[in-house]
Design a protein around this motif. Sequence first.
Motif, PDB file in Angstrom:
ATOM      1  N   MET A  83      99.380   1.431  37.127  1.00  0.00           N
ATOM      2  CA  MET A  83     100.248   2.370  37.718  1.00  0.00           C
ATOM      3  C   MET A  83     100.585   1.315  38.998  1.00  0.00           C
ATOM      4  SD  MET A  83      98.676   5.883  38.145  1.00  0.00           S
ATOM      5  CE  MET A  83      97.724   5.339  39.559  1.00  0.00           C
ATOM      6  N   THR A  84     102.018   1.072  39.041  1.00  0.00           N
ATOM      7  CA  THR A  84     102.621   0.384  40.147  1.00  0.00           C
ATOM      8  C   THR A  84     103.728   1.108  41.182  1.00  0.00           C
ATOM      9  OG1 THR A  84     104.346  -0.424  38.729  1.00  0.00           O
ATOM     10  CG2 THR A  84     102.425  -1.789  39.066  1.00  0.00           C
ATOM     11  N   GLY A  85     103.893   0.530  42.055  1.00  0.00           N
ATOM     12  CA  GLY A  85     104.833   1.482  43.142  1.00  0.00           C
ATOM     13  C   GLY A  85     104.944   1.037  44.318  1.00  0.00           C
ATOM     14  N   ILE A 101     101.621  -1.460  45.279  1.00  0.00           N
ATOM     15  CA  ILE A 101     100.681  -1.080  44.910  1.00  0.00           C
ATOM     16  C   ILE A 101     100.502  -1.484  43.278  1.00  0.00           C
ATOM     17  CG2 ILE A 101      99.993   0.582  46.504  1.00  0.00           C
ATOM     18  CD1 ILE A 101     100.297   2.097  43.033  1.00  0.00           C
ATOM     19  N   SER A 102      99.300  -1.671  42.811  1.00  0.00           N
ATOM     20  CA  SER A 102      99.085  -1.837  41.491  1.00  0.00           C
ATOM     21  C   SER A 102      97.541  -1.547  41.255  1.00  0.00           C
ATOM     22  CB  SER A 102      99.287  -3.458  41.069  1.00  0.00           C
ATOM     23  OG  SER A 102      98.792  -3.670  39.711  1.00  0.00           O
ATOM     24  N   VAL A 103      97.320  -0.374  40.383  1.00  0.00           N
ATOM     25  CA  VAL A 103      96.154   0.310  40.131  1.00  0.00           C
ATOM     26  C   VAL A 103      95.795   0.579  38.587  1.00  0.00           C
ATOM     27  CG1 VAL A 103      94.763   2.234  40.720  1.00  0.00           C
ATOM     28  CG2 VAL A 103      96.510   1.151  42.427  1.00  0.00           C
ATOM     29  N   ASN A 104      94.636   0.316  38.430  1.00  0.00           N
ATOM     30  CA  ASN A 104      94.325   0.522  36.939  1.00  0.00           C
ATOM     31  C   ASN A 104      93.992   2.071  36.723  1.00  0.00           C
ATOM     32  OD1 ASN A 104      94.465  -2.099  35.874  1.00  0.00           O
ATOM     33  ND2 ASN A 104      92.657  -2.804  36.995  1.00  0.00           N
ATOM     34  N   ALA A 105      94.233   2.432  35.713  1.00  0.00           N
ATOM     35  CA  ALA A 105      93.880   3.798  35.305  1.00  0.00           C
ATOM     36  C   ALA A 105      93.306   3.943  33.780  1.00  0.00           C
ATOM     37  CB  ALA A 105      94.982   4.793  35.710  1.00  0.00           C
TER      38      ALA A 105
END
Length: 135
Positions: A83-85, A101-105
């Motif tokens: 996820m990015t934003g 942000i850059s987050v793994n899910a």
Amino acid sequence: MSIEENKQIVQRYQDAYNHNELDALEQIMVDEVLTPTSLSGFPPGLEGAKAIHRKTLIGMPDIHTEINELIAEGDKVVARCTMTGTHSGDFFGIPASGKRISVNAVYIVRIAAGRIVEHWGLEDVDTLLKQLGVR
């Protein structure tokens, strides 16, 4: 449904979120979709999923989830995602920071009769909070 058809359902689900086409979810998920990892304070099922997405858009209007890998077996599909934003508004009580942000899910869904009936999600919230400067 075949494994490939189930993967296509998950891809359509993610596309609907990425394009903010929440009404399209009604064809992809059942109204009473089981979402046991959903945020507290939101209604259960499809309406709760839509409400969480709308609230997320307040803080990150450009949020995008990229599916990196789909793994399927039987009636379940696992999606490994990023996820990015940009944190440009209030994000669940965290004031805008302007940070990217850059987050793994990882999401696990169960499909029955061509629709998502269960959705389990795990996002790397610790990394998200660090990137927002909260931790």
